[in-house]
Write an enzyme that holds these catalytic residues in place. Structure first.
Site, PDB file in Angstrom:
ATOM      1  N   ARG A   1      -1.250  15.748   6.537  1.00  9.20           N
ATOM      2  CA  ARG A   1      -0.028  16.088   5.420  1.00  9.20           C
ATOM      3  C   ARG A   1      -0.391  15.270   4.225  1.00  9.20           C
ATOM      4  O   ARG A   1      -0.471  16.141   3.029  1.00  9.20           O
ATOM      5  CB  ARG A   1       1.161  15.433   5.909  1.00  9.20           C
ATOM      6  CG  ARG A   1       2.246  16.659   6.556  1.00  9.20           C
ATOM      7  CD  ARG A   1       3.255  15.699   7.555  1.00  9.20           C
ATOM      8  NE  ARG A   1       2.450  15.304   8.508  1.00  9.20           N
ATOM      9  CZ  ARG A   1       1.902  15.845   9.620  1.00  9.20           C
ATOM     10  NH1 ARG A   1       2.607  16.850   9.716  1.00  9.20           N
ATOM     11  NH2 ARG A   1       1.143  15.232  10.410  1.00  9.20           N
ATOM     12  N   THR A   2      -0.756  14.123   4.291  1.00 12.62           N
ATOM     13  CA  THR A   2      -0.687  13.246   3.051  1.00 12.62           C
ATOM     14  C   THR A   2      -1.776  13.940   2.128  1.00 12.62           C
ATOM     15  O   THR A   2      -1.745  13.910   1.107  1.00 12.62           O
ATOM     16  CB  THR A   2      -0.842  11.898   3.399  1.00 12.62           C
ATOM     17  OG1 THR A   2       0.324  11.413   4.259  1.00 12.62           O
ATOM     18  CG2 THR A   2      -0.856  10.894   1.897  1.00 12.62           C
TER      19      THR A   2
ATOM     20  N   LYS B   1     -23.265   4.738   5.578  1.00  2.47           N
ATOM     21  CA  LYS B   1     -24.887   4.337   5.528  1.00  2.47           C
ATOM     22  C   LYS B   1     -24.811   2.707   5.253  1.00  2.47           C
ATOM     23  O   LYS B   1     -25.737   2.505   4.823  1.00  2.47           O
ATOM     24  CB  LYS B   1     -25.602   5.130   4.637  1.00  2.47           C
ATOM     25  CG  LYS B   1     -25.814   6.497   4.772  1.00  2.47           C
ATOM     26  CD  LYS B   1     -26.381   7.153   3.717  1.00  2.47           C
ATOM     27  CE  LYS B   1     -26.543   8.809   3.762  1.00  2.47           C
ATOM     28  NZ  LYS B   1     -26.829   9.532   2.523  1.00  2.47           N
TER      29      LYS B   1
ATOM     30  N   ARG C   1      -7.025   6.355   1.615  1.00  2.00           N
ATOM     31  CA  ARG C   1      -6.094   5.920   2.707  1.00  2.00           C
ATOM     32  C   ARG C   1      -7.531   5.145   3.514  1.00  2.00           C
ATOM     33  O   ARG C   1      -8.491   5.556   3.739  1.00  2.00           O
ATOM     34  CB  ARG C   1      -5.743   7.246   3.567  1.00  2.00           C
ATOM     35  CG  ARG C   1      -5.573   6.665   4.840  1.00  2.00           C
ATOM     36  CD  ARG C   1      -4.821   7.843   5.781  1.00  2.00           C
ATOM     37  NE  ARG C   1      -3.622   8.097   5.199  1.00  2.00           N
ATOM     38  CZ  ARG C   1      -2.537   8.993   5.958  1.00  2.00           C
ATOM     39  NH1 ARG C   1      -3.214   9.447   7.201  1.00  2.00           N
ATOM     40  NH2 ARG C   1      -1.556   9.059   5.493  1.00  2.00           N
TER      41      ARG C   1
ATOM     42  N   HIS D   1       2.793   2.818   2.809  1.00  2.00           N
ATOM     43  CA  HIS D   1       2.626   4.219   2.649  1.00  2.00           C
ATOM     44  C   HIS D   1       3.704   4.593   1.572  1.00  2.00           C
ATOM     45  O   HIS D   1       4.450   5.237   1.673  1.00  2.00           O
ATOM     46  CB  HIS D   1       2.880   4.822   4.002  1.00  2.00           C
ATOM     47  CG  HIS D   1       2.323   6.127   3.985  1.00  2.00           C
ATOM     48  ND1 HIS D   1       2.252   7.025   2.746  1.00  2.00           N
ATOM     49  CD2 HIS D   1       2.040   7.009   4.818  1.00  2.00           C
ATOM     50  CE1 HIS D   1       1.489   8.073   2.900  1.00  2.00           C
ATOM     51  NE2 HIS D   1       1.641   8.172   4.569  1.00  2.00           N
TER      52      HIS D   1
HETATM   53  C1  NCD Z   1       2.059   8.801   8.837  1.00  2.00           C
HETATM   54  C2  NCD Z   1       0.798   7.817   8.460  1.00  2.00           C
HETATM   55  O1  NCD Z   1      -0.417   8.208   8.551  1.00  2.00           O
HETATM   56  O2  NCD Z   1       1.048   6.740   8.124  1.00  2.00           O
HETATM   57  N1  NCD Z   1       1.916  10.068   8.712  1.00  2.00           N
HETATM   58  C3  NCD Z   1       2.068  10.397   7.333  1.00  2.00           C
HETATM   59  O3  NCD Z   1       1.216  10.067   6.348  1.00  2.00           O
HETATM   60  N2  NCD Z   1       2.967  11.371   6.935  1.00  2.00           N
HETATM   61  C4  NCD Z   1       2.674   8.158  10.070  1.00  2.00           C
HETATM   62  C5  NCD Z   1       1.879   8.399  11.377  1.00  2.00           C
HETATM   63  O4  NCD Z   1       0.700   8.482  11.397  1.00  2.00           O
HETATM   64  O5  NCD Z   1       2.482   8.250  12.491  1.00  2.00           O
END
Ligand code: NCD
Length: 294
Positions: free
Chosen positions: A49-50, A77, A99, A127
């Site tokens: 999703r993100t 690497k 991320r 997050h």
């Molecule tokens: C979450 C995450 O990756 O922090 N999902 C997200 O970004 N929508 C929650 C999760 O992984 O459970």
């Protein structure tokens, strides 16, 4: 230079401004405010999703997006994170969305680049864009009336959840009462919030439930007998919720019948897909704020 490494990077007024803009974008869909801008996404950890949400948000505003495939990048690497950041920065992007499995990486990177860093999730730390879209979805559900005093139960693996961390800060700041519901091994220490190990104890007093995924990848050893045992006590099921007027949220990915059962996932009180939809508009507003006012 403004970065978004956690929700505290934004004042309450800035959060309200982002929501006002997200609301307008939701009615409008497109705008070309970021035309000519270049945004780099670099995800060292999986995301469905993100990442797509940020990329769609950027493209809807006319920006170009370059997504670094980390498995093919020089990080694999042996290049240090610092060198990766310095090299990305040399390409003069207008923002970098990152991320990482380790807490603190976006904050560190922000010291070495000349553009806004957006944290798309770091370890169990934060997050922020998820918490912002969650609060936006809550406000929208209550027709953008005052949400102060609304009660929300955050249910599940709270201790290992960056989503919970960011939401606890933001929801508290906006006057919601946060109640933590988890087995002892998933409960964070010393939050000062009301806590319980039993969903039944608070189900009649909450307006909102936010269910979370069990973060098995962050457990050093298995701390429960099985996910089925966990689900027996904490799964949000139709019989548990009954006909209560409760808004049900989950950041995804949902473990079906562990976090939320099939019946509740297709119930109109469950707004998981609304969260996903709102996520794009909220991220459009975040990108504009950081890139155009930095
Ligand atoms: C979450 C995450 O990756 O922090 N999902 C997200 O970004 N929508 C929650 C999760 O992984 O459970």
């Amino acid at each position: 230079m403004k970065h978004l490494t956690n929700t505290r990077d934004l004042s309450s007024q800035e959060v309200e401004d982002i929501f006002t803009r997200a609301k307008a974008l939701k009615n409008n869909h497109h705008d070309s405010t970021l035309e000519g801008k270049l945004i780099i996404t670099i995800f060292f950890e999986n995301s469905t999703r993100t990442r797509s949400s940020f990329e769609i948000a950027a493209k809807r505003l006319g920006a170009s997006v370059v997504s670094l495939d980390v498995s093919k990048s020089s990080a694999s690497k042996g290049e240090t994170l610092f060198d990766t950041a310095a090299n990305l920065d040399a390409m003069e992007p207008d923002a970098i969305i990152v991320r990482h499995k380790d807490s603190g990486v976006p904050k560190i990177l922000s010291n070495y680049v000349n553009c806004p860093i957006l944290n798309a999730g770091d370890g169990a730390h934060a997050h922020p864009s998820q918490a912002l879209l969650d609060l936006f979805t809550i406000k929208e559900h209550f027709n953008f009336a005052d949400v102060r005093g609304k009660k929300i139960a955050i249910v599940g693996d709270i201790k290992n959840s960056r989503v919970a961390n960011s939401n606890i800060e933001l929801l508290n700041r906006f006057g919601l009462e946060v109640i933590l519901v988890a087995p002892p091994h998933f409960m964070p220490p010393l939050t000062g919030l009301k806590t319980t190990h039993k969903l039944e104890e608070i189900i009649d007093e909450v307006d909102i439930i936010m269910s979370l995924r069990t973060q098995t990848e962050r457990h050093t050893n298995q701390s429960y007998a099985s996910l089925k045992d966990y689900a027996a006590d904490f799964c949000i099921t139709a019989p548990r919720i009954g006909d209560r007027d409760i808004l049900l949220l989950h950041p995804g990915p949902v473990n079906r019948n562990i976090d939320i059962d099939d019946a509740m996932l297709s119930d109109s009180r469950c707004k998981v897909l609304t969260q996903v939809k709102n996520g794009v508009y909220v991220r459009m507003a975040i990108l504009e704020k950081l890139i155009l006012t930095s």
